[in-house]
Design an enzyme around this catalytic site. Structure first.
Site, PDB file in Angstrom:
ATOM      1  N   GLU A   1       0.799  -1.215   0.000  1.00  0.00           N
ATOM      2  CA  GLU A   1       0.000   0.000   0.000  1.00  0.00           C
ATOM      3  C   GLU A   1       0.839   1.276   0.000  1.00  0.00           C
ATOM      4  O   GLU A   1       0.328   2.361  -0.253  1.00  0.00           O
ATOM      5  CB  GLU A   1      -0.979   0.029   1.173  1.00  0.00           C
ATOM      6  CG  GLU A   1      -0.331   0.093   2.543  1.00  0.00           C
ATOM      7  CD  GLU A   1      -1.376   0.006   3.641  1.00  0.00           C
ATOM      8  OE1 GLU A   1      -1.403   0.894   4.489  1.00  0.00           O
ATOM      9  OE2 GLU A   1      -2.170  -0.952   3.632  1.00  0.00           O
TER      10      GLU A   1
ATOM     11  N   HIS B   1      -6.759   2.449   3.643  1.00  0.00           N
ATOM     12  CA  HIS B   1      -6.439   2.259   5.069  1.00  0.00           C
ATOM     13  C   HIS B   1      -7.065   3.353   5.933  1.00  0.00           C
ATOM     14  O   HIS B   1      -6.389   4.048   6.701  1.00  0.00           O
ATOM     15  CB  HIS B   1      -4.926   2.207   5.282  1.00  0.00           C
ATOM     16  CG  HIS B   1      -4.533   1.316   6.420  1.00  0.00           C
ATOM     17  ND1 HIS B   1      -3.367   0.598   6.430  1.00  0.00           N
ATOM     18  CD2 HIS B   1      -5.160   1.025   7.586  1.00  0.00           C
ATOM     19  CE1 HIS B   1      -3.279  -0.105   7.554  1.00  0.00           C
ATOM     20  NE2 HIS B   1      -4.367   0.142   8.264  1.00  0.00           N
TER      21      HIS B   1
END
Length: 314
Positions: A260, A288
């Site tokens: 990520e 997130h």
């Protein structure tokens, strides 16, 4: 005394630090190398989960007395070396549990009710067809919770309101401590076989990396959906692609990815990410945001300031 804040945190923290006499600076999401360059004057570091606090950072932190972590996990800090250096590390466990749990049900409902596809068809194609997007209800489905800490337990409470059956797995949770008479504790393999929705609430460790892979997906019910609001890497993303592509799984809604931070690994904002999973209509992804609510950050901020006062005897 000087404090450095390196991530988005509640305004409560800066306000109360200044009231306590701290000089407060901000440097949003520096790399570990950049942090090592600037950390020397500071007595206090306030952060969340980025960047990694390695020996180089800690050696450079000549005046640092404490690191306040606005999250539960501390695996982004070399804790043993921090202890050697006499630097206290305080986290904020459980404060974002409700925020993450609410997002889990947002994600489950999006998958079950086809809301992304229905909205896209209306806004992008101008088509209004209520018959194409027949969905399913959460009622009477089985929610499988992997990791039964504060977040997992809050997920269980909300699932109960939806009239779901709830099963859970946690290798560290003792059955005799289970206060939830409606939650059945299972071993991991059995949970994978029984759950309609599997939601993950575990740290990423060598033991949990790729813990959901080909074997587990093959044994899941047809149409099972996966939700990851924990850490990227717990789900084997190559296997996930394969089993959604072939129709075995009903989809995945992810709040985190294995890569990520992007291929460059930079701890910064607006990172460019890519994944074969993005090709799949039944994979949804958010960046997130599980604990990113004003409410949760304010709760964390109060815990951080309680810990600051203890550590600095204020």
């Amino acid at each position: 005394m000087k404090a450095l804040i390196v991530d988005y945190v509640s305004d409560i923290i800066e306000k109360e630090l200044k009231e306590l006499g701290f000089e407060v600076d901000k440097e949003m999401l520096p790399t570990s190398e950049k942090l090592a360059e600037i950390i020397a004057p500071y007595d206090l570091l306030v952060m969340r989960v980025d960047p990694f606090i390695d020996k180089n950072v800690l050696d450079s932190a000549k005046n640092l007395k404490a690191i306040m972590v606005g999250s539960t996990g501390t695996n982004h800090i070399d804790l043993e070396y921090a202890k050697e250096k006499g630097i206290e590390v305080c986290n904020s466990p459980g404060q974002n549990a409700n925020a993450v749990a609410e997002l889990v049900f947002c994600k489950a409902l999006d998958l079950y009710r086809n809301s992304y596809q229905a909205q896209h068809e209306i806004k992008e194609d101008g088509i209004w067809n209520k018959y194409r997007w027949i969905g399913r209800e959460l009622r009477n489905k089985t929610m499988g919770i992997v990791g039964f800490g504060a977040i997992g337990r809050r997920v269980a409470e909300i699932a109960r309101v939806f009239k779901m059956d709830v099963v859970a797995y946690d290798p560290f949770y003792k059955p005799q401590n289970n206060d939830f008479d409606f939650v059945e504790l299972l071993d991991f393999d059995e949970l994978c076989k029984r759950a309609d929705i599997i939601t993950l609430h575990l740290p990423l460790t060598p033991d949990t990396k790729n813990m959901i892979s080909d074997k587990q997906m093959e044994e899941m019910k047809d149409g099972t959906v996966l939700i990851n609001a924990a850490r990227g890497g717990i789900i084997d993303e190559e296997a996930l692609y394969k089993y959604i592509k072939n129709g075995k799984l009903g989809g995945a809604n992810l709040d985190t990815l294995a890569d990520e931070l992007g291929s460059g690994g930079l701890d910064t904002q607006d990172v460019k990410v890519s994944s074969p999973l993005f090709e799949l209509d039944r994979v949804y992804v958010t960046p997130h945001i599980g604990g990113s609510t004003i409410d949760a950050q304010d709760d964390i901020g109060r815990v951080v300031m309680t810990n600051v006062k203890k550590v600095f005897n204020l």
